[in-house]
Design a protein around this motif. Structure first.
Motif, PDB file in Angstrom:
ATOM      1  N   PRO A 146      -8.315   9.354  -9.400  1.00 57.83           N
ATOM      2  CA  PRO A 146      -8.253   8.331  -8.351  1.00 57.83           C
ATOM      3  C   PRO A 146      -9.639   7.849  -7.904  1.00 57.83           C
ATOM      4  O   PRO A 146      -9.765   6.760  -7.348  1.00 57.83           O
ATOM      5  N   ARG A 147     -10.665   8.620  -8.191  1.00 59.24           N
ATOM      6  CA  ARG A 147     -12.027   8.209  -7.813  1.00 59.24           C
ATOM      7  C   ARG A 147     -12.521   7.035  -8.658  1.00 59.24           C
ATOM      8  O   ARG A 147     -13.537   6.437  -8.338  1.00 59.24           O
ATOM      9  N   ASP A 148     -11.795   6.714  -9.734  1.00 61.74           N
ATOM     10  CA  ASP A 148     -12.155   5.570 -10.561  1.00 61.74           C
ATOM     11  C   ASP A 148     -11.727   4.243  -9.917  1.00 61.74           C
ATOM     12  O   ASP A 148     -12.010   3.183 -10.448  1.00 61.74           O
ATOM     13  N   PHE A 149     -11.028   4.319  -8.796  1.00 62.86           N
ATOM     14  CA  PHE A 149     -10.533   3.144  -8.091  1.00 62.86           C
ATOM     15  C   PHE A 149     -11.105   3.153  -6.682  1.00 62.86           C
ATOM     16  O   PHE A 149     -11.314   4.215  -6.105  1.00 62.86           O
ATOM     17  N   GLY A 150     -11.334   1.972  -6.143  1.00 59.07           N
ATOM     18  CA  GLY A 150     -11.890   1.944  -4.794  1.00 59.07           C
ATOM     19  C   GLY A 150     -11.562   0.671  -4.036  1.00 59.07           C
ATOM     20  O   GLY A 150     -11.128  -0.329  -4.621  1.00 59.07           O
ATOM     21  N   PRO A 151     -11.772   0.703  -2.731  1.00 58.75           N
ATOM     22  CA  PRO A 151     -11.521  -0.464  -1.885  1.00 58.75           C
ATOM     23  C   PRO A 151     -12.327  -1.673  -2.351  1.00 58.75           C
ATOM     24  O   PRO A 151     -13.455  -1.540  -2.811  1.00 58.75           O
ATOM     25  N   GLY A 152     -11.711  -2.827  -2.247  1.00 64.66           N
ATOM     26  CA  GLY A 152     -12.378  -4.066  -2.614  1.00 64.66           C
ATOM     27  C   GLY A 152     -12.275  -4.417  -4.090  1.00 64.66           C
ATOM     28  O   GLY A 152     -12.780  -5.450  -4.513  1.00 64.66           O
ATOM     29  N   GLU A 153     -11.593  -3.584  -4.868  1.00 65.70           N
ATOM     30  CA  GLU A 153     -11.451  -3.852  -6.299  1.00 65.70           C
ATOM     31  C   GLU A 153     -10.131  -4.571  -6.568  1.00 65.70           C
ATOM     32  O   GLU A 153      -9.162  -4.408  -5.842  1.00 65.70           O
ATOM     33  N   LEU A 154     -10.126  -5.345  -7.635  1.00 66.11           N
ATOM     34  CA  LEU A 154      -8.977  -6.158  -8.012  1.00 66.11           C
ATOM     35  C   LEU A 154      -8.522  -5.757  -9.411  1.00 66.11           C
ATOM     36  O   LEU A 154      -9.348  -5.629 -10.310  1.00 66.11           O
ATOM     37  N   TYR A 155      -7.218  -5.531  -9.583  1.00 67.44           N
ATOM     38  CA  TYR A 155      -6.673  -5.060 -10.859  1.00 67.44           C
ATOM     39  C   TYR A 155      -5.464  -5.871 -11.295  1.00 67.44           C
ATOM     40  O   TYR A 155      -4.721  -6.389 -10.463  1.00 67.44           O
ATOM     41  N   GLU A 156      -5.285  -5.932 -12.603  1.00 66.26           N
ATOM     42  CA  GLU A 156      -4.034  -6.441 -13.147  1.00 66.26           C
ATOM     43  C   GLU A 156      -2.951  -5.426 -12.793  1.00 66.26           C
ATOM     44  O   GLU A 156      -3.239  -4.257 -12.556  1.00 66.26           O
ATOM     45  N   ILE A 157      -1.690  -5.878 -12.771  1.00 64.60           N
ATOM     46  CA  ILE A 157      -0.564  -4.992 -12.474  1.00 64.60           C
ATOM     47  C   ILE A 157       0.303  -4.912 -13.719  1.00 64.60           C
ATOM     48  O   ILE A 157       0.745  -5.941 -14.244  1.00 64.60           O
ATOM     49  N   GLU A 158       0.539  -3.699 -14.190  1.00 57.71           N
ATOM     50  CA  GLU A 158       1.418  -3.508 -15.342  1.00 57.71           C
ATOM     51  C   GLU A 158       2.810  -4.023 -14.986  1.00 57.71           C
ATOM     52  O   GLU A 158       3.366  -3.672 -13.950  1.00 57.71           O
ATOM     53  N   GLY A 159       3.351  -4.888 -15.822  1.00 55.39           N
ATOM     54  CA  GLY A 159       4.690  -5.409 -15.600  1.00 55.39           C
ATOM     55  C   GLY A 159       4.750  -6.606 -14.656  1.00 55.39           C
ATOM     56  O   GLY A 159       5.835  -7.084 -14.344  1.00 55.39           O
ATOM     57  N   ASP A 160       3.600  -7.067 -14.166  1.00 55.16           N
ATOM     58  CA  ASP A 160       3.571  -8.226 -13.271  1.00 55.16           C
ATOM     59  C   ASP A 160       2.372  -9.106 -13.631  1.00 55.16           C
ATOM     60  O   ASP A 160       1.367  -9.129 -12.922  1.00 55.16           O
ATOM     61  N   PRO A 161       2.474  -9.832 -14.750  1.00 55.89           N
ATOM     62  CA  PRO A 161       1.325 -10.609 -15.228  1.00 55.89           C
ATOM     63  C   PRO A 161       0.950 -11.797 -14.341  1.00 55.89           C
ATOM     64  O   PRO A 161      -0.157 -12.318 -14.444  1.00 55.89           O
ATOM     65  N   GLU A 162       1.844 -12.193 -13.454  1.00 52.17           N
ATOM     66  CA  GLU A 162       1.578 -13.347 -12.585  1.00 52.17           C
ATOM     67  C   GLU A 162       0.671 -13.007 -11.402  1.00 52.17           C
ATOM     68  O   GLU A 162       0.088 -13.895 -10.795  1.00 52.17           O
ATOM     69  N   ASN A 163       0.578 -11.716 -11.064  1.00 57.14           N
ATOM     70  CA  ASN A 163      -0.170 -11.312  -9.872  1.00 57.14           C
ATOM     71  C   ASN A 163      -1.227 -10.256 -10.199  1.00 57.14           C
ATOM     72  O   ASN A 163      -1.174  -9.608 -11.239  1.00 57.14           O
ATOM     73  N   THR A 164      -2.151 -10.105  -9.268  1.00 52.09           N
ATOM     74  CA  THR A 164      -3.144  -9.031  -9.338  1.00 52.09           C
ATOM     75  C   THR A 164      -2.984  -8.189  -8.079  1.00 52.09           C
ATOM     76  O   THR A 164      -2.267  -8.571  -7.142  1.00 52.09           O
ATOM     77  N   PHE A 165      -3.655  -7.047  -8.049  1.00 55.23           N
ATOM     78  CA  PHE A 165      -3.552  -6.157  -6.889  1.00 55.23           C
ATOM     79  C   PHE A 165      -4.935  -5.907  -6.317  1.00 55.23           C
ATOM     80  O   PHE A 165      -5.841  -5.457  -7.024  1.00 55.23           O
ATOM     81  N   TYR A 166      -5.095  -6.202  -5.041  1.00 58.73           N
ATOM     82  CA  TYR A 166      -6.348  -5.996  -4.329  1.00 58.73           C
ATOM     83  C   TYR A 166      -6.239  -4.685  -3.555  1.00 58.73           C
ATOM     84  O   TYR A 166      -5.337  -4.524  -2.723  1.00 58.73           O
ATOM     85  N   ILE A 167      -7.141  -3.749  -3.827  1.00 57.60           N
ATOM     86  CA  ILE A 167      -7.103  -2.438  -3.175  1.00 57.60           C
ATOM     87  C   ILE A 167      -7.840  -2.493  -1.840  1.00 57.60           C
ATOM     88  O   ILE A 167      -9.017  -2.860  -1.782  1.00 57.60           O
ATOM     89  N   GLN A 168      -7.138  -2.092  -0.768  1.00 52.44           N
ATOM     90  CA  GLN A 168      -7.762  -1.970   0.546  1.00 52.44           C
ATOM     91  C   GLN A 168      -8.264  -0.545   0.768  1.00 52.44           C
ATOM     92  O   GLN A 168      -9.312  -0.350   1.354  1.00 52.44           O
ATOM     93  N   TYR A 169      -7.475   0.444   0.323  1.00 55.85           N
ATOM     94  CA  TYR A 169      -7.910   1.838   0.407  1.00 55.85           C
ATOM     95  C   TYR A 169      -7.075   2.696  -0.530  1.00 55.85           C
ATOM     96  O   TYR A 169      -6.031   2.271  -1.020  1.00 55.85           O
ATOM     97  N   MET A 170      -7.574   3.888  -0.790  1.00 55.35           N
ATOM     98  CA  MET A 170      -6.892   4.842  -1.666  1.00 55.35           C
ATOM     99  C   MET A 170      -6.366   6.006  -0.836  1.00 55.35           C
ATOM    100  O   MET A 170      -7.006   6.424   0.134  1.00 55.35           O
ATOM    101  N   ASN A 171      -5.217   6.530  -1.245  1.00 53.04           N
ATOM    102  CA  ASN A 171      -4.664   7.739  -0.630  1.00 53.04           C
ATOM    103  C   ASN A 171      -4.029   8.539  -1.752  1.00 53.04           C
ATOM    104  O   ASN A 171      -2.919   8.233  -2.192  1.00 53.04           O
TER     105      ASN A 171
END
Length: 114
Positions: A53-78
């Motif tokens: 999980p340390r490979d991901f962090g707030p403020g990063e933007l990722y593609e979403i598996e199974g949802d090619p129309e949208n991306t996911f913006y990370i606000q925080y990790m838990n």
């Protein structure tokens, strides 16, 4: 009694994913849609525990598996969950709730913020 994914080693997680994949295939063959969906969700969670999980962090933007129309913006990790919201291709928030959580195994390639 089933063990928690967080208590399993990488090898145990791989074996669990293989077992769940086999169960999911059988459920699909027999038309057991609900059971198939449960196994698929468990596979996603098990895969999340194989990722750091340390490979991901707030403020990063990722593609979403199974949802090619949208991306996911990370606000925080838990733990193995990324909390944030979905954005469409224009960069507009499309998540109705203020935030949602995705298991990190559902996140695809990191997108460089523009």
């Amino acid at each position: 009694m089933e063990r928690r994914f967080s208590d399993m080693s990488q090898e145990e997680l791989r074996q669990e994913i293989a077992d769940l994949t086999e169960k999911a295939q059988k459920a699909e063959q027999f038309g057991m849609v609900n059971e198939f969906a449960v196994h698929e969700r468990k596979i996603i969670m098990a895969k999340s525990y194989m990722i750091n999980p340390r490979d991901f962090g707030p403020g990063e933007l990722y593609e979403i598996e199974g949802d090619p129309e949208n991306t996911f913006y990370i606000q925080y990790m838990n733990g193995v969950f990324a909390w944030g919201y979905r954005r469409n291709q224009a960069g507009v928030k499309v998540t109705e709730e203020s935030e949602e959580a995705l298991p990190i195994s559902m996140l695809g390639q990191k997108i460089e913020n523009k």
